[in-house]
Design a protein around this motif. Structure first.
Motif, short mmCIF file in Angstrom:
data_model
loop_
_atom_site.label_atom_id
_atom_site.label_comp_id
_atom_site.label_asym_id
_atom_site.label_seq_id
_atom_site.Cartn_x
_atom_site.Cartn_y
_atom_site.Cartn_z
N ARG A 3 -7.16 3.61 8.06
CA ARG A 3 -7.83 3.63 6.76
C ARG A 3 -8.55 2.66 5.98
NH1 ARG A 3 -7.19 6.55 1.90
NH2 ARG A 3 -7.08 5.77 0.45
N LEU A 4 -10.04 3.47 5.90
CA LEU A 4 -11.17 1.99 5.61
C LEU A 4 -10.18 1.21 4.51
CD1 LEU A 4 -14.01 4.15 6.78
CD2 LEU A 4 -13.48 1.90 8.20
N ARG A 5 -11.27 0.13 4.34
CA ARG A 5 -10.79 0.00 2.90
C ARG A 5 -12.01 -0.02 2.01
NH1 ARG A 5 -9.23 -5.61 5.18
NH2 ARG A 5 -11.08 -5.22 5.92
N GLU A 6 -11.87 -0.23 0.89
CA GLU A 6 -12.89 -0.31 0.34
C GLU A 6 -14.32 -1.18 0.35
OE1 GLU A 6 -12.40 -0.76 -3.85
OE2 GLU A 6 -14.98 -1.30 -4.52
N GLU A 7 -13.41 -2.80 0.64
CA GLU A 7 -14.04 -3.37 1.23
C GLU A 7 -15.00 -3.76 2.72
OE1 GLU A 7 -11.33 -3.79 0.37
OE2 GLU A 7 -9.74 -5.71 1.53
#
Ligand code: PYL
Length: 271
Positions: A3-7
């Motif tokens: 899952r991608l992170r906001e950063e």
């Protein structure tokens, strides 16, 4: 699926022009041209046929919920490709209905397990994993001057690796695949003629100049494996290279969090 992170996606929207130029410097082709190469079609033709059709991006709250910036990043990549696109004001079912009411021909939406593009006119569905694999394999094909009869180490036999293997096999590469889950590698053999399984990763790694890293494993490739002519296409998030590698390979490493995958999804679902 990681899952991608906001950063991971924070600055995508503001650096698309710069990233596109980097791809041209590395591969000779732009983001759109790489996506068109990935699906074996003419980007110009797709653009002329479909640029009038809006693309809707629907934020999805299920599972771990919204990733800040995810829908906007997807929308900006599509806009950068020259297509009209919007993020729906509503989320989930309401957002899907809004996209349809606004005349979206293609809808992009992602939960924790699937990220798809749906062609509302003909029902075609394109998965981000397979499209990303094809897009990165296309970038490696262009960066290397053509994969035909060249040996490529494919790390990871999941959906991204499978998409990459399909493209590389069709373009005549000699593919050697390693997956920590040997059964997954063996399953992929059934659909990719001529591919061979690598048994010991670190014994094999020094033997390859062309690498497609389609795993979510972080920092598995140290600088001792980076030669002057090593080229790596790395769709995997997080990046499989250790930080010490980056100065040694920067102009021969293709890696991003969403751009090549989304661009390839768009062209694929419209073809
Ligand atoms: C599509 C990315 C590529 C790598 N991992 C995949 C991922 O992070 N999936 C989760 C996407 C969740 C999006 C969230 C939203 O904001 O709509 N449901």
């Amino acid at each position: 699926m990681t899952r991608l992170r906001e950063e991971d996606i924070l600055d995508i929207s503001d650096s698309l022009k710069e990233y596109d130029q980097k791809l041209v410097n590395q591969t000779g082709k732009s983001l759109a041209e790489i996506a068109a190469h990935a699906i074996g079609s003419s980007g110009k033709r797709i653009y002329e046929l479909h640029r009038a059709n809006p693309v809707g991006v629907v934020p999805i709250t299920s599972g771990e919920g919204i990733i800040n910036g995810f829908s906007r990043s997807v929308q900006k990549i599509i806009e950068f490709m020259g297509f009209t696109s919007f993020v729906t004001g509503l989320k989930d079912v309401g957002g899907l209905a809004e996209a349809v009411e606004k005349g979206a021909k293609v809808v992009f939406l992602a939960d924790d397990d699937h990220f798809v593009a749906i062609n509302m006119a003909n029902g075609k569905v394109v998965d981000n994993g397979e499209a990303t694999g094809k897009g990165y394999a296309a970038a490696l094909d262009l960066m290397s001057g053509g994969l035909r009869d060249k040996e490529v180490l494919l790390i990871g036999a999941g959906p991204v690796g499978a998409g990459a293997a399909a493209f590389m096999s069709a373009h005549g590469a000699k593919i050697f695949v390693y997956d920590v889950n040997r059964e997954q590698a063996e399953n992929l053999l059934e659909t990719v003629p001529g591919m061979q399984i690598v048994r010991d990763f670190y014994e094999a790694l020094p033997q390859y100049k062309l690498i497609l890293d389609a795993t979510p494993a972080a920092e598995i490739i140290g600088k001792e494996y980076i030669g002057e002519d090593t080229m790596i296409a790395a769709p995997g998030i997080p990046l499989g290279l250790s930080q010490e590698c980056l100065p040694l390979i920067s102009d021969r490493l293709v890696h991003d969090a969403l751009e090549i995958g989304v661009a390839t999804m768009l062209f694929d679902v419209l073809t």
